[in-house]
Design a protein around this motif. Sequence first.
Motif: not given
Length: 124
Positions: A8-15, A46-55, A60-63
Amino acid sequence: MPATFNHTIIAAEDREESARFFRELLELSEAPSWGPFTNVQLADGVLLQFAEPPVDIQMQHYAFLLDDELFDRAYQRLCDRGVEHWADPQMRRTGEINDEHGGRGVYFKDPAGHAIELITRPYV
């Protein structure tokens, strides 16, 4: 082959900060990263993929399901770092953990503001 969860891709201000937060909290190893992603891999692959989106980032909720020993260590790290946490998803029981579903659980926000839940027993 049956369907399994892969990433999953997790949006982050600072990946980098978000990936480091999860690696340290959940005692995970670094994973190879590429392109716009800083990756963290869970034990099941499972990969957690952190990315800095342009929006703007929407919460989101992750458990995460942890064994009791890792839960204790992760919870202690949250407390040591002064991370505000709650026993409930409504964020009313500040500074507590819960004992629902035959285990323990805690809610808090990660560096990007996502609602994170750690539990020691699955709900089903």
